[in-house]
Design an enzyme around this catalytic site. Structure first.
Site, PDB file in Angstrom:
ATOM      1  N   GLU A  81     -17.869 -44.151 -10.799  1.00 40.90           N
ATOM      2  CA  GLU A  81     -16.972 -44.641  -9.757  1.00 40.90           C
ATOM      3  C   GLU A  81     -17.300 -46.085  -9.346  1.00 40.90           C
ATOM      4  O   GLU A  81     -18.453 -46.406  -9.047  1.00 40.90           O
ATOM      5  CB  GLU A  81     -17.041 -43.703  -8.547  1.00 40.90           C
ATOM      6  CG  GLU A  81     -16.224 -44.143  -7.349  1.00 40.90           C
ATOM      7  CD  GLU A  81     -14.730 -44.276  -7.647  1.00 40.90           C
ATOM      8  OE1 GLU A  81     -14.178 -43.401  -8.318  1.00 40.90           O
ATOM      9  OE2 GLU A  81     -14.137 -45.283  -7.201  1.00 40.90           O
ATOM     10  N   THR A 122      -8.817 -44.704 -10.370  1.00 35.91           N
ATOM     11  CA  THR A 122      -9.520 -43.716 -11.201  1.00 35.91           C
ATOM     12  C   THR A 122      -8.561 -43.003 -12.146  1.00 35.91           C
ATOM     13  O   THR A 122      -8.853 -42.820 -13.334  1.00 35.91           O
ATOM     14  CB  THR A 122     -10.192 -42.635 -10.336  1.00 35.91           C
ATOM     15  OG1 THR A 122     -10.952 -43.255  -9.317  1.00 35.91           O
ATOM     16  CG2 THR A 122     -11.086 -41.745 -11.175  1.00 35.91           C
ATOM     17  N   HIS A 177     -18.046 -44.836  -3.866  1.00 33.55           N
ATOM     18  CA  HIS A 177     -16.650 -45.134  -3.550  1.00 33.55           C
ATOM     19  C   HIS A 177     -16.592 -45.886  -2.233  1.00 33.55           C
ATOM     20  O   HIS A 177     -17.372 -45.621  -1.332  1.00 33.55           O
ATOM     21  CB  HIS A 177     -15.853 -43.825  -3.449  1.00 33.55           C
ATOM     22  CG  HIS A 177     -14.371 -44.022  -3.459  1.00 33.55           C
ATOM     23  ND1 HIS A 177     -13.674 -44.510  -2.379  1.00 33.55           N
ATOM     24  CD2 HIS A 177     -13.454 -43.823  -4.437  1.00 33.55           C
ATOM     25  CE1 HIS A 177     -12.403 -44.596  -2.692  1.00 33.55           C
ATOM     26  NE2 HIS A 177     -12.235 -44.185  -3.938  1.00 33.55           N
ATOM     27  N   ASP A 197     -15.067 -47.058 -13.840  1.00 36.34           N
ATOM     28  CA  ASP A 197     -13.624 -46.771 -13.852  1.00 36.34           C
ATOM     29  C   ASP A 197     -12.767 -47.969 -13.446  1.00 36.34           C
ATOM     30  O   ASP A 197     -11.680 -48.168 -13.971  1.00 36.34           O
ATOM     31  CB  ASP A 197     -13.271 -45.515 -13.041  1.00 36.34           C
ATOM     32  CG  ASP A 197     -13.608 -45.603 -11.560  1.00 36.34           C
ATOM     33  OD1 ASP A 197     -14.307 -46.555 -11.147  1.00 36.34           O
ATOM     34  OD2 ASP A 197     -13.178 -44.696 -10.809  1.00 36.34           O
ATOM     35  N   HIS A 198     -13.260 -48.798 -12.489  1.00 34.57           N
ATOM     36  CA  HIS A 198     -12.501 -49.968 -12.016  1.00 34.57           C
ATOM     37  C   HIS A 198     -13.418 -50.750 -11.098  1.00 34.57           C
ATOM     38  O   HIS A 198     -14.531 -50.322 -10.827  1.00 34.57           O
ATOM     39  CB  HIS A 198     -11.228 -49.536 -11.278  1.00 34.57           C
ATOM     40  CG  HIS A 198     -11.478 -48.476 -10.245  1.00 34.57           C
ATOM     41  ND1 HIS A 198     -12.057 -48.752  -9.024  1.00 34.57           N
ATOM     42  CD2 HIS A 198     -11.298 -47.137 -10.278  1.00 34.57           C
ATOM     43  CE1 HIS A 198     -12.180 -47.632  -8.343  1.00 34.57           C
ATOM     44  NE2 HIS A 198     -11.737 -46.626  -9.080  1.00 34.57           N
TER      45      HIS A 198
HETATM   46  C1  GP9 Z   1     -10.580 -39.288  -6.003  1.00 38.71           C
HETATM   47  C2  GP9 Z   1     -11.445 -40.221  -6.765  1.00 38.71           C
HETATM   48  C3  GP9 Z   1     -11.342 -41.621  -6.256  1.00 38.71           C
HETATM   49  O1  GP9 Z   1     -10.560 -38.007  -6.491  1.00 38.71           O
HETATM   50  O2  GP9 Z   1     -11.202 -40.118  -8.116  1.00 38.71           O
HETATM   51  O3  GP9 Z   1     -10.168 -42.225  -6.617  1.00 38.71           O
HETATM   52  P1  GP9 Z   1      -9.991 -43.797  -6.525  1.00 38.71           P
HETATM   53  O4  GP9 Z   1      -9.731 -44.123  -5.092  1.00 38.71           O
HETATM   54  O5  GP9 Z   1     -11.241 -44.433  -7.005  1.00 38.71           O
HETATM   55  O6  GP9 Z   1      -8.850 -44.084  -7.408  1.00 38.71           O
HETATM   56 MN    MN Z   2     -12.394 -44.621  -8.754  1.00 38.09          MN
END
Ligand code: GP9
Ligand code: MN
Length: 636
Positions: free
Chosen positions: A254, A298, A413, A472-473
């Protein structure tokens, strides 16, 4: 007694009040809404009102009291039915109805079988507002209304309704920023804009994508197919199949960016375990690897990895196109005998995952309900990564092998909060609390990955698995440029911003002894063919846009969802062409040939998704199924 008259429009007010109060009571009694603070409770209470004001307010356009009342009663019945349908649906799926599920008959297979057992006589309660409204119309003495309502009254009424709607949206925006563009969780939507507005929103999203799908007949695929075939990369047969038959564990890290790897913050090592891994003899590490996500964050990264296609420019494809046909990596591996699953300790409807995973042919989704979240195991948005990994490995130990498990972490996150016992390093000292805390949560992520490796070894799964991990980003947006600039010791130009989209990517094959730092410029779109080839699965017939990073044909050209791109020589950002080496502006011709190609490639991806074109494609034979579609669209 006889002379008491209720004011004009009492019936309208009663209709609104009854449905409003009932809806609020139903929120609390029939849905499991997690309310965390008073503001959320206020929003929940307020959220049915704007819609009810508008929809019942339409009665003001009718030209007789009788017609008005009939309209109110019919509307009240329809709304009661919609809410009740959601209640029954929720009893089965712990989710709210979205249009595509109404057309997915498999859901109703389940539903039909036990529907009778899930409908109770006490459910009459859900229609109590209709009954009371009917009674009020019949027996309540109301002052005589004019047959035709004055336009000024109507205008005032609808201005008030709009004000309530904006108040609601404003509060929701402070509580959940970018709710409608980003946070596509049905529970969050219902919690913030209300169940009725949610349905309107859902109808809007679904009908938009439905129309584009209806217009496609498959002929569009000819051009797309030519493009895909001419850009296809032959596998490198020295690497192809080197991990054949092994379990595949893909970890989504994440918000993990590359700028923290092999670096320090105020003398503290930020990612000690991952740093070791970059030099490990069994690990390929890619320092010039970029994320390619858009608004779907994500979920976009998941989409790219599974399909080798880009997410969409506006909105999350997980939400807008979960009814499409896809040829996912999970499907390919399923055909090879893999048990395919995703693990993520969050609500299953977040990013519409429960729906999309069906379309991606993922056999099982271990969502939050598959995890025991003990006291102290939750932070931010859900379960902490260390216990999440531990329990995920416990699940893996029970699985039939080989398996493909995709694990989605969550602790790192935004807003990057951590309890004290999980903080392994101090905060940074910039003017951005977000960036300051980010280093700590990244450090926690590093610790959790170390734990994952240990857990896998302990359960005897390590030796027989390939572990792929990717960021992921981005985690730190451009709003924190000043703080970022302090940390990096340089100005954040559009060139630097593009370079900050690098996310780490690891491919760890225990015992392979082939580890190296691969400098190749690559992106998330390349993950699918790279992994499948490593596992010995051919992809020459797949409709994918990435290329195997180990292939001699792999081109160093990474396209961002917003049209920016990076090659081994240039970075194109903010309509300016930069020299990759120096970060200085360079002549436009150096970027020119790529600009159109970036637009072209994103366009083909969009066409495939918007037209649902893979329904016209047989990935087993590589044949376009266009004749069949011609028959359906032209039935002569
Ligand atoms: C939520 C998690 C976070 O289930 O995957 O999502 P994001 O905000 O990073 O897109
Ligand atoms: Mn994410």
């Amino acid at each position: 007694m006889k002379n008491i008259k209720y004011p004009k429009h009492s019936i309208l007010a009663i209709a609104i009040l009854l449905t409003w109060i009932k809806t609020y009571v139903v929120y609390h009694t029939s849905f499991d809404m997690k309310i965390e603070n008073v503001m959320q409770e206020v929003i929940l209470f307020l959220n049915p009102l704007s819609f009810l004001l508008v929809v019942y307010g339409v009665s003001l356009f009718f030209k007789s009291v009788k017609a008005r009342n009939r309209y109110l009663l019919i509307t009240s019945s329809i709304l009661a039915f919609v809410l009740y349908a959601n209640v029954v649906f929720y009893r089965f799926f712990t989710d709210f109805i979205t249009l595509p599920v109404l057309f997915q008959t498999s859901n109703f297979g389940d539903l039909g079988a036990s529907a009778a057992e899930s409908i109770f006589i006490t459910d009459i309660f859900y229609f109590i507002d209709v009954v009371l409204l009917f009674a009020a119309m019949k027996w309540l003495p109301v002052a005589k209304e004019a047959a035709i309502i004055r336009p000024a009254i109507r205008r005032a009424y609808f201005v008030l309704s709009a004000a309530v709607l904006f108040l609601n949206l404003g509060l929701a925006e402070t509580e959940r920023p970018q709710l409608l563009t980003r946070s596509f969780d049905r529970e969050l939507l219902v919690k913030n804009i209300g169940t009725y507005n949610y349905h309107i929103y859902d109808i809007y999203i679904q009908s938009k994508s439905h129309a584009q799908r209806a217009l496609a007949d498959g002929s569009e695929l000819v051009e797309v197919n030519n493009y895909v075939r001419s850009n296809q990369a032959e596998p490198n047969y020295e690497v192809f199949g080197t991990a054949e038959g092994k379990n595949l564990i893909v970890v989504s890290l994440e918000s993990m960016q590359s700028f923290v790897v092999n670096e320090e913050m105020n003398g503290e090592v930020i990612t000690p375990f991952l740093n070791e891994l970059t030099k490990d003899k069994d690990t390929y590490y890619f320092p010039n690897f970029y994320h390619q996500t858009g608004l779907g964050k994500t979920s976009d990264s998941e989409f790219i990895v599974e399909n080798g296609l880009y997410g969409l420019g506006g909105g999350a494809v997980f939400f807008t196109h979960s009814g499409n046909t896809f040829n996912s990596m999970a499907e390919s591996l399923g055909n090879e005998g893999y048990y395919t699953n995703v693990m993520h300790a969050n609500n299953k409807s977040f990013w519409n995952r429960d729906m999309m995973y069906n379309a991606l042919n993922i056999e099982n989704f271990y969502d939050v309900d598959s995890y025991e979240i003990a006291e102290g195991d939750a932070v931010n948005w859900g379960m902490k990564d260390i216990p999440f990994f531990k329990q995920s490995v416990d699940h893996m130990a029970q699985m039939q092998q080989p398996f493909y498990s995709r694990l989605i972490t969550l602790t790192n996150h935004y807003p990057f909060h951590l309890e004290e016992q999980d903080q392994f390093i101090p905060e940074y000292d910039s003017n951005s609390g977000t960036l300051n805390r980010y280093f700590q949560t990244v450090r926690y992520m590093d610790e959790s990955v170390k734990n994952l490796f240990e857990d896998l070894k302990e359960k005897g799964l390590y030796e027989n698995s390939v572990i792929v991990m990717y960021g992921d980003h981005y985690g730190i947006s451009e709003n924190h440029n000043e703080a970022m600039s302090k940390y990096l010791g340089k100005e954040i130009t559009p060139f630097e911003s593009a370079q900050l989209q690098r996310v780490p990517m690891f491919i760890h094959i225990p015992g392979s002894d082939k580890g190296e730092i691969v400098e190749e410029v690559a992106g998330q779109i390349d993950i699918r063919p790279t992994i499948l080839h490593l596992l010995g699965v051919e992809t020459s017939k797949d409709m994918q846009l990435g290329a195997d990073v180990f292939s001699k044909d792999h081109e160093e050209f990474v396209i961002f969802r917003d049209g920016r791109f990076v090659t081994d020589e240039v970075v194109y950002a903010g309509n300016v062409c930069y020299d990759k080496e120096t970060g200085e502006e360079t002549e436009a011709e150096a970027c020119a040939p790529y600009i159109d190609r970036a637009v072209e490639e994103l366009g083909y991806s969009d066409e495939i998704i918007n037209g649902d074109l893979l329904r016209f494609y047989d990935e087993k034979t590589g044949h376009l199924l266009i004749d069949e579609s011609a028959e359906t669209s032209n039935p002569k």
